[in-house]
Design an enzyme around this catalytic site. Structure first.
Site: not given
Ligand SMILES: *Cc1c(COP(=O)(O)O)cnc(C)c1O
Length: 440
Positions: A125-126, A129, A138, A142, A145, A147, A306, A343, A350
């Protein structure tokens, strides 16, 4: 607050009821805990010494038919049987018929994780990362959750071929510098398998950090064995984020687990979810963050609950989160304050939200307020020579001295603030106004 000893009378009683004898070696064996996780209401009643009415039973069975139940004996032992209905541990672990209430705005996959998935197991998504789902199992389910749609799916551990697809994706995408192992709980994997995944990630030159998201220190602290810690230690830099929601979850056993991880040089973070009836209270949250930092865990995120299906009874207004942030910022150590995030439904990632601290501004003054209500003015420089930036970092007088000076394009709001890009507005696609323009 009552400190729960490493092996309390309640815990002895639970072991006796499960195994017929009260050996603490069983209790501290994480595999024993997983094998004996409580998955039905009868066992739950028996172990806790409580009894639901027939009417309650009926509703509970309906609920577990849709969203199954699984609680480790350890986590169950933290429930106060005398007042279980108000117990924050009980509420996180035991089904509520309210889960069947699907409200109009609920969605199965509110964060669109499945849409942002280029290969199975990866959510990208980002920019830099990825989330890498390496287990769908799990030790405890929870109730809150995010998910939830996947909870109770057939338990399976992706095999090496399956995981290799994710590893190949990461290996062939040099933008990925941070990999988050998630799940399920990655620590449900056998040590040797985790070791293999971490070794493979370690061989990818552009992967600078690996993070592991796990709730084991909270729900099954005995999983944090010396053997596991020795493996993690070989693969530094490894960061771990865990998920404490209430100060009562910080017990002697969980402290021990956290200590092992911290002593192995693993930076620890905590992601809490704001949950109605569990921790929607400034005093509880303050006690939680204080206990966390005492155990070398940095509060990282506080999540707004969420919009996943079946969570409506857990949701608070965002105002509750702002109120909590107001009670933390300035009132306690900066490193004890998490970032409060929503989120974005639909998969925008986020979004941090904060109380407003900027009261007003002119061309050379900014009026701010602090946590006490003091209103103050910051006088800005009357003249400031802006550094024009064309993103040609190689020529920059500020001497960033990038190894590989690389021009890159600003994205999003950053673009509007840049000097080299002439974009004046970010306009969503597919709205009527844009459609009208296309017609012209
Ligand atoms: C939360 C999340 C991350 C990590 O986000 P950070 O702000 O770097 O902790 C990466 N990918 C997805 C899909 C996420 O939901």
């Amino acid at each position: 607050m009552i400190e729960i000893p490493v092996y309390s009378n309640t815990q002895k009683d639970i072991v006796r009821k499960i195994s017929g004898e009260a050996r603490s070696s069983s209790w501290r064996d994480w595999r024993w805990q997983v094998r004996n996780s409580i998955k039905d209401i009868d066992t739950f009643e028996k172990l806790l010494g409580i009894k639901f009415s027939n009417k309650q039973r009926e509703k509970l069975e309906l609920t577990t038919g849709k969203f199954p139940l699984s609680i480790t004996p350890y986590y169950l032992s933290l429930i106060n049987a005398e007042d279980y209905e108000n117990d924050p541990i009980f509420k996180q672990a035991f089904p509520s018929p309210l889960e069947l209430r699907i409200s109009k705005h609920d969605v199965k996959d509110p964060l669109a994780e499945d849409k942002d998935s280029p290969v199975p197991g990866i959510t990208h998504r980002y920019p830099d990362r990825v989330l890498f789902h390496v287990s769908n199992i799990c030790s405890m389910y929870c109730r809150h959750c995010t998910r939830k749609r996947k909870v109770g799916d057939r338990d399976f551990t992706p095999d090496r071929d399956e995981v290799s697809k994710g590893l190949n994706y990461i290996g062939s995408n040099p933008v990925v510098r941070d990999v988050l192992l998630s799940g399920g709980d990655p620590f449900m994997l056998p040590d040797s398998y985790l070791d293999w995944i971490l070794t493979k990630l370690g061989e990818i030159p552009h992967v600078q950090v690996v993070r592991i998201g796990t709730r084991m220190p909270v729900v099954l602290p005995y999983r944090i064995t010396d053997e596991l810690v020795a493996i993690l230690k070989k693969h530094h830099p490894v960061w771990i984020n865990t998920h404490f929601n209430h100060p009562r979850e910080i017990t002697a056993s969980s402290r021990e687990a956290l200590q092992k991880l911290a002593d192995a040089g693993i930076p620890l973070g905590n992601q809490s979810v704001l949950l109605a009836g569990v921790n929607d209270c400034p005093r509880i949250m303050k006690a939680l963050v204080h206990k966390l930092v005492e155990n070398r865990v940095r509060p990282y995120y506080l999540y707004q609950c969420d919009l996943s299906e079946g969570l409506s009874h857990f949701r608070t207004p965002i105002g509750k989160g702002i109120e909590i942030m107001e009670s933390l910022i300035g009132h306690t150590s900066g490193f004890a304050v998490p970032t409060y995030v929503v989120d974005a439904p639909g998969g925008g990632g986020k979004i941090p939200v904060l109380p407003n601290y900027m009261v007003s501004l002119s061309t050379n003054k900014v009026v701010l307020r602090n946590y006490e209500g003091v209103i103050t003015v910051y006088k800005e420089p009357d003249s400031y020579e802006p550094v024009f930036c064309n993103r040609e970092c190689g020529d920059c007088k500020l001497q960033l001295r990038l190894d590989e000076s690389e021009e890159f394009n600003a994205v999003g709001v950053e673009k509007l603030l840049s000097d080299y890009d002439r974009t004046t507005s970010l306009v969503p696609k597919n709205n009527d106004r844009m459609d009208r323009r296309d017609d012209e």
